[in-house]
Design an enzyme around this catalytic site. Structure first.
Site, mmCIF file in Angstrom:
data_model
loop_
_atom_site.group_PDB
_atom_site.id
_atom_site.type_symbol
_atom_site.label_atom_id
_atom_site.label_comp_id
_atom_site.label_asym_id
_atom_site.label_seq_id
_atom_site.Cartn_x
_atom_site.Cartn_y
_atom_site.Cartn_z
ATOM 1 N N GLU A 293 11.341 -9.064 -12.985
ATOM 2 C CA GLU A 293 10.908 -7.662 -13.104
ATOM 3 C C GLU A 293 10.065 -7.390 -11.873
ATOM 4 O O GLU A 293 9.098 -8.108 -11.609
ATOM 5 C CB GLU A 293 10.103 -7.455 -14.389
ATOM 6 C CG GLU A 293 10.930 -7.674 -15.664
ATOM 7 C CD GLU A 293 12.185 -6.821 -15.750
ATOM 8 O OE1 GLU A 293 12.205 -5.713 -15.182
ATOM 9 O OE2 GLU A 293 13.168 -7.275 -16.352
ATOM 10 N N CYS A 327 3.035 -1.696 -12.529
ATOM 11 C CA CYS A 327 4.380 -1.464 -11.988
ATOM 12 C C CYS A 327 4.914 -0.126 -12.484
ATOM 13 O O CYS A 327 5.747 0.490 -11.852
ATOM 14 C CB CYS A 327 5.291 -2.599 -12.413
ATOM 15 S SG CYS A 327 5.178 -2.916 -14.159
HETATM 16 P P1 NAP Z 1 3.667 -10.701 -5.611
HETATM 17 O O1 NAP Z 1 2.846 -10.684 -4.393
HETATM 18 O O2 NAP Z 1 5.147 -10.619 -5.457
HETATM 19 O O3 NAP Z 1 3.270 -12.038 -6.386
HETATM 20 C C1 NAP Z 1 3.835 -12.368 -7.621
HETATM 21 C C2 NAP Z 1 3.787 -13.853 -7.808
HETATM 22 O O4 NAP Z 1 4.685 -14.465 -6.879
HETATM 23 C C3 NAP Z 1 2.413 -14.480 -7.512
HETATM 24 O O5 NAP Z 1 2.196 -15.522 -8.403
HETATM 25 C C4 NAP Z 1 2.584 -14.995 -6.104
HETATM 26 O O6 NAP Z 1 1.701 -16.004 -5.775
HETATM 27 C C5 NAP Z 1 4.005 -15.505 -6.190
HETATM 28 N N1 NAP Z 1 4.695 -15.746 -4.931
HETATM 29 C C6 NAP Z 1 4.569 -15.103 -3.760
HETATM 30 N N2 NAP Z 1 5.438 -15.616 -2.861
HETATM 31 C C7 NAP Z 1 6.116 -16.599 -3.484
HETATM 32 C C8 NAP Z 1 7.146 -17.516 -3.097
HETATM 33 N N3 NAP Z 1 7.664 -17.519 -1.865
HETATM 34 N N4 NAP Z 1 7.592 -18.409 -4.018
HETATM 35 C C9 NAP Z 1 7.080 -18.427 -5.262
HETATM 36 N N5 NAP Z 1 6.115 -17.586 -5.684
HETATM 37 C C10 NAP Z 1 5.645 -16.679 -4.807
HETATM 38 O O7 NAP Z 1 3.234 -9.558 -6.627
HETATM 39 P P2 NAP Z 1 1.775 -9.165 -7.151
HETATM 40 O O8 NAP Z 1 0.997 -8.558 -6.027
HETATM 41 O O9 NAP Z 1 1.150 -10.290 -7.908
HETATM 42 O O10 NAP Z 1 2.140 -8.034 -8.217
HETATM 43 C C11 NAP Z 1 2.437 -6.736 -7.820
HETATM 44 C C12 NAP Z 1 3.929 -6.469 -7.846
HETATM 45 O O11 NAP Z 1 4.450 -6.842 -9.103
HETATM 46 C C13 NAP Z 1 4.241 -4.991 -7.695
HETATM 47 O O12 NAP Z 1 5.340 -4.835 -6.836
HETATM 48 C C14 NAP Z 1 4.589 -4.562 -9.117
HETATM 49 O O13 NAP Z 1 5.424 -3.433 -9.189
HETATM 50 C C15 NAP Z 1 5.242 -5.798 -9.635
HETATM 51 N N6 NAP Z 1 5.206 -5.843 -11.109
HETATM 52 C C16 NAP Z 1 6.349 -5.530 -11.783
HETATM 53 C C17 NAP Z 1 6.355 -5.518 -13.174
HETATM 54 C C18 NAP Z 1 7.612 -5.169 -13.929
HETATM 55 O O14 NAP Z 1 7.646 -5.382 -15.136
HETATM 56 N N7 NAP Z 1 8.631 -4.636 -13.274
HETATM 57 C C19 NAP Z 1 5.187 -5.823 -13.871
HETATM 58 C C20 NAP Z 1 4.035 -6.153 -13.141
HETATM 59 C C21 NAP Z 1 4.064 -6.155 -11.765
HETATM 60 P P3 NAP Z 1 0.321 -15.691 -5.001
HETATM 61 O O15 NAP Z 1 -0.508 -14.889 -5.916
HETATM 62 O O16 NAP Z 1 -0.259 -17.019 -4.736
HETATM 63 O O17 NAP Z 1 0.692 -14.936 -3.749
#
Ligand code: NAP
Length: 541
Positions: A293, A327
């Site tokens: 998601e 999100c």
């Molecule tokens: P993010 O930067 O993509 O991080 C999400 C997770 O992925 C974190 O645990 C991050 O670790 C990890 N990660 C980053 N690069 C990775 C890699 N190469 N391999 C494995 N894991 C990796 O997102 P965020 O800032 O936490 O959350 C915001 C985003 O989430 C927004 O775009 C929002 O729309 C989306 N979101 C979507 C939903 C939905 O239901 N559609 C719900 C909530 C949030 P680190 O923290 O260590 O970087």
């Protein structure tokens, strides 16, 4: 021998506590906030039920006071990541063969522990560590976590109950095996409950999990992990490995036993994971199931028959609660010229009243954004709006990161419907409004559908019922969660299963049976009572 066919009760949603002044819950919460503010804990990795320390340390700070350290945490390196995979694989046989009723009991117990004994621990850690005010934390970290746990257990019972027919000569059944291998759960910072669900949904279905929590939600996520242990979750079923996403991702995705990824976060992050899985396809034992998601550019469209005050209220709550870091947050609005001045006046009045500050003061509707990277990213978009003729800032627009990462709730009016803040995900307290000519309503619906690559949530406002149906049809693929006369945020487990398509994810609907099914690899078993003894069929005589 336990041969009971356990009937799971259709769950209800966990009641949201009100935290009114002097209420017992408010007093307990304030005490816990004070306790957690005055200690600095150490967060180890938890692998195979054992604490592991690497000495490679990072800090957990308060977004509203980034000089205040809440915890230090140990980062996983290659050795620990491999240990976590091995621990998940080692416990798999025992875990998947445990009766599903007994597995379910552990998850019910986790829900009960969060509801009672650890309600304030989980709330205070989410408030201090992720910058949520009490209401935002209560509905997420406590209530939604509990709802995921209880509803998923009910949905699992329904899935296991779905069985093929048998007849007098054969018996047929479906064995809902967990996936072969381990599941990699990667959670975002913005919802503690998503951290709960991403690990526990696969685990409930008999999988073992390697969990990479977001670096900026470690405090609450660690306390959750401690609750899982207290509830009796066997060591190794969920392995908690904080650390850099790219380091952990690369190693885990190279493992041949990767059976699935349960991800929530940014679209680019998920695209990177998907590509890497594609590159590694020849190495895997099975095709890993990818459930993600991702981002959103969520809209509100008002028809000229809408009520201006209702639209304004939905925009304020939908765009600015939790600083727009949902999100599902309303991020672009399409409003008719005939209603615009009234909607604008209501919004400006509300925004002038809104207070911003520390999460511990319940008068603050707005708190800090999560970290400096987010602050700079969001302010970058605001700067673009300040320096163009295509848009104008109506209110807000200032930020200050000297003590905490504070950005005023900001409303931009775009004169070009494709201005960058109408199209790209900002993930902060920024709402862009485009005012359309009433007679261009149909064209506007096309704009809404085609402006952004995402399709997560959307809300439509009208008093004219035929128009609601028409807008719902016209925007069929524009959002996976669609709201009539309501803000586009606040989906509840069991009531509004959540997820979007296009670049918003695989739409496997967290909080619904559709998600749980993905963590199974069903085996069909047919038994014939009297097997054939002649290869010829009667028609051959
Ligand atoms: P993010 O930067 O993509 O991080 C999400 C997770 O992925 C974190 O645990 C991050 O670790 C990890 N990660 C980053 N690069 C990775 C890699 N190469 N391999 C494995 N894991 C990796 O997102 P965020 O800032 O936490 O959350 C915001 C985003 O989430 C927004 O775009 C929002 O729309 C989306 N979101 C979507 C939903 C939905 O239901 N559609 C719900 C909530 C949030 P680190 O923290 O260590 O970087």
């Amino acid at each position: 021998m336990n041969n009971a066919i356990c009937e799971m009760v259709d769950p209800h949603n966990e009641p949201v506590y009100s935290y009114l002044p002097n209420s017992p819950e408010r007093i307990k919460l304030l005490k816990e906030l004070e306790r957690q503010s005055n200690i600095e804990i150490e967060i180890p990795l938890i692998i195979g039920g054992k604490e592991v320390r690497t000495g490679n340390i990072g800090k957990v700070v308060m977004p509203h006071d980034h000089g205040h350290v809440l915890a230090t945490y140990h980062k996983a390196g290659e050795k620990e990541i491999k240990m976590a995979i091995d621990a998940a694989l080692a416990v798999k046989e025992e875990w998947m063969t445990m009766s599903w009723v007994e597995r379910s009991a552990i998850f019910f117990k986790i829900a009960d522990l969060i509801a009672k004994k650890y309600r304030y621990t989980i709330n205070a850690s989410t408030m201090l560590g992720q910058g949520k005010n009490i209401f935002q934390s209560e509905i997420d970290a406590v209530c939604e976590s509990i709802d995921f746990l209880r509803y998923n257990t009910f949905f699992a019972s329904q899935i296991y109950n779905q069985q093929p027919k048998s007849d007098s000569a054969t018996m047929n059944r479906l064995e809902y095996r967990p996936l072969e291998g381990f599941v990699f759960a990667i959670s975002p910072f913005n919802f503690t409950s998503i951290g709960t669900n991403l690990c526990t949904a696969p685990a409930l279905m008999g999988n073992s999990v390697v969990w990479k929590p977001a670096t900026t939600s470690l405090l609450s996520n660690y306390y959750l992990m401690k609750v899982y242990e207290e509830a009796g979750l066997p060591g190794g079923v969920i392995n908690f490995i904080p650390g850099a996403g790219s380091t952990i991702g690369n190693i885990v995705l190279n493992d041949k036993n990767l059976a699935g990824i349960h991800f929530t976060g940014g679209t680019n992050t998920f695209n990177g994971l998907w590509k890497k899985v594609g590159e590694n396809l020849d190495n895997y034992v099975s095709y890993p199931k990818l459930v993600g998601e991702t981002g959103g550019k969520d809209f509100v469209v008002a028809h000229p028959s809408a009520d201006p005050l209702e639209v304004a209220t939905a925009l304020i709550r939908g765009a600015f609660e939790y600083q727009g870091q949902k999100c599902s947050a309303a991020s672009r609005a399409y409003l008719p010229k005939s209603l615009w001045s009234e909607i604008k006046n209501h919004m400006l009045k509300m925004l002038k009243e809104i207070k911003m500050g520390d999460v511990q003061d319940p008068n603050n509707f707005i708190n800090a954004v999560i970290d400096e990277t987010a602050f700079d990213f969001i302010m970058g978009y605001i700067e673009k709006a300040k320096n163009t003729k295509d848009a104008e800032i109506l209110i807000g627009g200032k930020g200050n990161k000297s003590k905490g990462y504070f950005i005023e709730p900001t409303v931009i009016q775009a004169y070009d419907p494709h201005f960058i803040t109408m199209e790209e995900e900002i993930f902060g307290p920024v709402l862009t409004v485009y005012v359309y000519e009433d007679e261009k309503f149909e064209e506007t619906l096309k704009l809404v559908d085609q402006t952004s690559p995402y399709a997560l949530t959307g809300a439509i406002f009208a008093k004219d019922r035929r128009m609601l149906s028409h807008m719902c049809r016209a925007l069929r693929y524009s959002a996976g969660n669609f709201y009539y006369n309501d803000k586009p945020t606040g989906a509840m487990v069991g009531l509004q299963p959540f997820g979007g398509a296009r670049k918003s994810g695989t739409n496997d609907k967290a909080g619904g049976y559709m998600n749980l099914i993905r963590w199974t690899s069903p085996r069909t078993i047919k038994e014939t009572f009297i097997p054939a003894t002649d290869y010829k069929y009667p028609y051959m005589d």
